[in-house]
Design a protein around this motif. Structure first.
Motif, PDB file in Angstrom:
ATOM      1  N   GLN A 191       0.820  -1.208   0.000  1.00 28.61           N
ATOM      2  CA  GLN A 191       0.000   0.000   0.000  1.00 28.61           C
ATOM      3  C   GLN A 191       0.859   1.265   0.000  1.00 28.61           C
ATOM      4  OE1 GLN A 191      -2.038  -0.840   3.631  1.00 28.61           O
ATOM      5  NE2 GLN A 191      -3.685  -2.012   2.663  1.00 28.61           N
ATOM      6  N   SER A 192       2.169   1.086   0.005  1.00 24.90           N
ATOM      7  CA  SER A 192       3.096   2.217   0.066  1.00 24.90           C
ATOM      8  C   SER A 192       3.463   2.678  -1.341  1.00 24.90           C
ATOM      9  CB  SER A 192       4.368   1.812   0.821  1.00 24.90           C
ATOM     10  OG  SER A 192       4.051   1.296   2.093  1.00 24.90           O
ATOM     11  N   GLN A 193       3.761   3.950  -1.466  1.00 26.23           N
ATOM     12  CA  GLN A 193       4.171   4.505  -2.753  1.00 26.23           C
ATOM     13  C   GLN A 193       5.690   4.484  -2.831  1.00 26.23           C
ATOM     14  OE1 GLN A 193       2.401   8.247  -3.749  1.00 26.23           O
ATOM     15  NE2 GLN A 193       3.565   8.479  -5.635  1.00 26.23           N
ATOM     16  N   LEU A 194       6.224   3.574  -3.637  1.00 31.29           N
ATOM     17  CA  LEU A 194       7.670   3.349  -3.725  1.00 31.29           C
ATOM     18  C   LEU A 194       8.221   3.749  -5.090  1.00 31.29           C
ATOM     19  CD1 LEU A 194       7.601  -0.222  -2.110  1.00 31.29           C
ATOM     20  CD2 LEU A 194       7.917   1.958  -0.942  1.00 31.29           C
ATOM     21  N   THR A 195       7.596   4.733  -5.707  1.00 29.08           N
ATOM     22  CA  THR A 195       7.926   5.054  -7.096  1.00 29.08           C
ATOM     23  C   THR A 195       8.980   6.148  -7.247  1.00 29.08           C
ATOM     24  OG1 THR A 195       6.043   6.565  -7.107  1.00 29.08           O
ATOM     25  CG2 THR A 195       5.683   4.351  -7.996  1.00 29.08           C
ATOM     26  N   GLY A 196       9.166   6.979  -6.257  1.00 32.18           N
ATOM     27  CA  GLY A 196      10.089   8.110  -6.397  1.00 32.18           C
ATOM     28  C   GLY A 196      11.486   7.794  -5.894  1.00 32.18           C
ATOM     29  N   PRO A 197      12.269   8.844  -5.597  1.00 40.95           N
ATOM     30  CA  PRO A 197      13.607   8.640  -5.029  1.00 40.95           C
ATOM     31  C   PRO A 197      13.480   8.014  -3.649  1.00 40.95           C
ATOM     32  CG  PRO A 197      13.015  10.971  -5.034  1.00 40.95           C
ATOM     33  CD  PRO A 197      11.955  10.269  -5.790  1.00 40.95           C
ATOM     34  N   MET A 198      14.039   6.845  -3.448  1.00 39.76           N
ATOM     35  CA  MET A 198      13.815   6.125  -2.198  1.00 39.76           C
ATOM     36  C   MET A 198      15.004   5.281  -1.779  1.00 39.76           C
ATOM     37  SD  MET A 198      11.531   2.745  -3.022  1.00 39.76           S
ATOM     38  CE  MET A 198      12.203   1.962  -1.556  1.00 39.76           C
ATOM     39  N   ALA A 199      15.052   5.036  -0.473  1.00 42.41           N
ATOM     40  CA  ALA A 199      16.005   4.098   0.117  1.00 42.41           C
ATOM     41  C   ALA A 199      15.225   3.165   1.021  1.00 42.41           C
ATOM     42  CB  ALA A 199      17.083   4.845   0.902  1.00 42.41           C
ATOM     43  N   LEU A 200      15.419   1.882   0.835  1.00 45.45           N
ATOM     44  CA  LEU A 200      14.800   0.867   1.688  1.00 45.45           C
ATOM     45  C   LEU A 200      15.798   0.484   2.766  1.00 45.45           C
ATOM     46  CD1 LEU A 200      12.603  -1.319   2.297  1.00 45.45           C
ATOM     47  CD2 LEU A 200      13.863  -2.807   0.717  1.00 45.45           C
ATOM     48  N   VAL A 201      15.378   0.559   4.026  1.00 50.29           N
ATOM     49  CA  VAL A 201      16.252   0.212   5.150  1.00 50.29           C
ATOM     50  C   VAL A 201      15.784  -1.097   5.774  1.00 50.29           C
ATOM     51  CG1 VAL A 201      17.377   1.048   7.245  1.00 50.29           C
ATOM     52  CG2 VAL A 201      16.432   2.691   5.603  1.00 50.29           C
ATOM     53  N   MET A 202      16.689  -2.063   5.834  1.00 51.68           N
ATOM     54  CA  MET A 202      16.402  -3.358   6.441  1.00 51.68           C
ATOM     55  C   MET A 202      17.280  -3.537   7.679  1.00 51.68           C
ATOM     56  SD  MET A 202      14.151  -4.415   4.239  1.00 51.68           S
ATOM     57  CE  MET A 202      13.892  -6.064   4.913  1.00 51.68           C
ATOM     58  N   GLY A 203      16.681  -4.006   8.760  1.00 48.86           N
ATOM     59  CA  GLY A 203      17.417  -4.183  10.001  1.00 48.86           C
ATOM     60  C   GLY A 203      17.933  -5.599  10.173  1.00 48.86           C
ATOM     61  N   ALA A 204      18.655  -5.801  11.264  1.00 53.07           N
ATOM     62  CA  ALA A 204      19.201  -7.113  11.583  1.00 53.07           C
ATOM     63  C   ALA A 204      18.081  -8.071  11.982  1.00 53.07           C
ATOM     64  CB  ALA A 204      20.207  -6.999  12.719  1.00 53.07           C
ATOM     65  N   GLU A 205      18.299  -9.350  11.713  1.00 46.60           N
ATOM     66  CA  GLU A 205      17.306 -10.347  12.125  1.00 46.60           C
ATOM     67  C   GLU A 205      17.217 -10.375  13.644  1.00 46.60           C
ATOM     68  OE1 GLU A 205      16.872 -14.169  10.187  1.00 46.60           O
ATOM     69  OE2 GLU A 205      18.351 -13.543   8.719  1.00 46.60           O
ATOM     70  N   GLY A 206      16.016 -10.454  14.135  1.00 45.39           N
ATOM     71  CA  GLY A 206      15.828 -10.487  15.586  1.00 45.39           C
ATOM     72  C   GLY A 206      15.626  -9.102  16.159  1.00 45.39           C
ATOM     73  N   SER A 207      16.659  -8.270  16.115  1.00 43.37           N
ATOM     74  CA  SER A 207      16.581  -6.936  16.729  1.00 43.37           C
ATOM     75  C   SER A 207      15.945  -5.895  15.821  1.00 43.37           C
ATOM     76  CB  SER A 207      17.980  -6.465  17.146  1.00 43.37           C
ATOM     77  OG  SER A 207      18.863  -6.477  16.042  1.00 43.37           O
ATOM     78  N   GLY A 208      15.987  -6.109  14.505  1.00 41.31           N
ATOM     79  CA  GLY A 208      15.381  -5.164  13.567  1.00 41.31           C
ATOM     80  C   GLY A 208      16.157  -3.863  13.465  1.00 41.31           C
ATOM     81  N   LEU A 209      15.459  -2.793  13.120  1.00 42.16           N
ATOM     82  CA  LEU A 209      16.106  -1.484  12.973  1.00 42.16           C
ATOM     83  C   LEU A 209      16.522  -0.940  14.337  1.00 42.16           C
ATOM     84  CD1 LEU A 209      13.629   0.252  10.477  1.00 42.16           C
ATOM     85  CD2 LEU A 209      15.814  -0.831   9.924  1.00 42.16           C
ATOM     86  N   ARG A 210      17.680  -0.296  14.389  1.00 43.56           N
ATOM     87  CA  ARG A 210      18.089   0.370  15.620  1.00 43.56           C
ATOM     88  C   ARG A 210      17.224   1.616  15.839  1.00 43.56           C
ATOM     89  NH1 ARG A 210      24.361   1.219  14.728  1.00 43.56           N
ATOM     90  NH2 ARG A 210      23.562   1.674  12.635  1.00 43.56           N
ATOM     91  N   ARG A 211      17.122   2.035  17.093  1.00 42.44           N
ATOM     92  CA  ARG A 211      16.222   3.138  17.446  1.00 42.44           C
ATOM     93  C   ARG A 211      16.508   4.397  16.630  1.00 42.44           C
ATOM     94  NH1 ARG A 211      16.771   7.545  20.211  1.00 42.44           N
ATOM     95  NH2 ARG A 211      18.844   6.918  20.930  1.00 42.44           N
ATOM     96  N   LEU A 212      17.781   4.803  16.556  1.00 44.19           N
ATOM     97  CA  LEU A 212      18.135   6.033  15.849  1.00 44.19           C
ATOM     98  C   LEU A 212      17.828   5.911  14.355  1.00 44.19           C
ATOM     99  CD1 LEU A 212      19.191   8.704  16.832  1.00 44.19           C
ATOM    100  CD2 LEU A 212      21.521   7.979  16.261  1.00 44.19           C
TER     101      LEU A 212
END
Length: 251
Positions: A191-212
């Protein structure tokens, strides 16, 4: 002068195609004569690269324990090119001059070289312009990562940054939207619009994205899960999100 090993049919073939001048010697499994190996031999001979035919044990001793070298190991001079923040900013300028929307992958704390290699492979296939990772607490371009990447590590820029939060800010200032993948997100990737200038951020398995990192994302997205399994392997999830973006961007 430092040496680096590259092994596996796809990785070595991509290396010979893109940077044959870095290959000092090719070690090949004696007696193997299939078509894929013959292509590598022809490429090496065309570039005057030394060939040595050895037994399987010699090749096994060269690579990490349990690694599948597929009968070919390249001895390279120097290290694989890893790019920095300056390269990333120059890349953004080049894309802007070409009126091309940046399409980036950021890996936040992915430490398993197998996962890094698989993410590189998916990213290259999806047409990503560069993969970005922090210098610390992240997997580097090890022989294992390059083998799993099946040649993607030789052609796709890999950028390591000192301060990921600062890099995210720089990307946002350049007009790049940051989409972070998080299981608790309310927004569906489809449902997200991913058509423009973008960066996909993937976190570590288990802990996911860091807070910052999470705080610097413009949007948090998730992959809807229908079964009992609560999450996917990070490289699988990366492929799902990247190719949804490819679909929306018209392939």
């Amino acid at each position: 002068m430092s040496q680096e090993l590259v092994y596996g049919l796809h990785a070595v073939q991509a290396l010979l195609k893109g940077s044959p001048q870095n290959v000092q010697e090719l070690m090949l499994l004696r007696g193997r004569k299939d078509q894929r190996l013959q292509k590598i031999i022809l490429q090496a001979e065309k570039n005057d690269i030394a060939l040595s035919f050895v037994d399987r044990r010699t090749l096994d001793d060269k690579v990490e324990e349990g690694a599948n070298h597929q009968g070919v190991v390249a001895l390279c001079v120097g290290k694989t090119k890893v790019h920095d923040e300056k390269f990333l900013l120059e890349l953004l300028e080049q894309l802007d001059q070409r009126a091309e929307a940046p399409f980036l992958l950021i890996l936040d704390g992915v430490t398993d070289p197998h996962n890094l290699g698989a993410c590189l492979r998916s990213a290259e296939a999806a047409g990503v312009h560069a993969v970005i990772a922090p210098k610390d607490k992240s997997a580097g371009l090890t022989p294992t990562a390059r083998k799993v990447a099946c040649g993607a590590a030789e052609v796709l820029p890999f950028v390591t940054v000192t301060n990921l939060a600062r890099t995210l800010q720089q990307l946002q200032q350049a007009g790049v939207w940051i989409f972070g993948a998080a299981g608790e997100a309310t927004q569906d990737v489809y449902q997200s619009q991913l058509t423009g200038p973008m960066a996909l951020v993937m976190g570590a398995e288990g802990s996911g994205l860091r807070r910052l990192t999470r705080e610097h994302c413009d949007h948090l997205i998730k992959i809807p899960m229908a079964g009992e399994v609560s999450s996917l392997n990070v490289s699988v999830a990366t492929g799902v999100c990247l190719f949804e973006a490819v679909r929306q961007r018209g392939g």
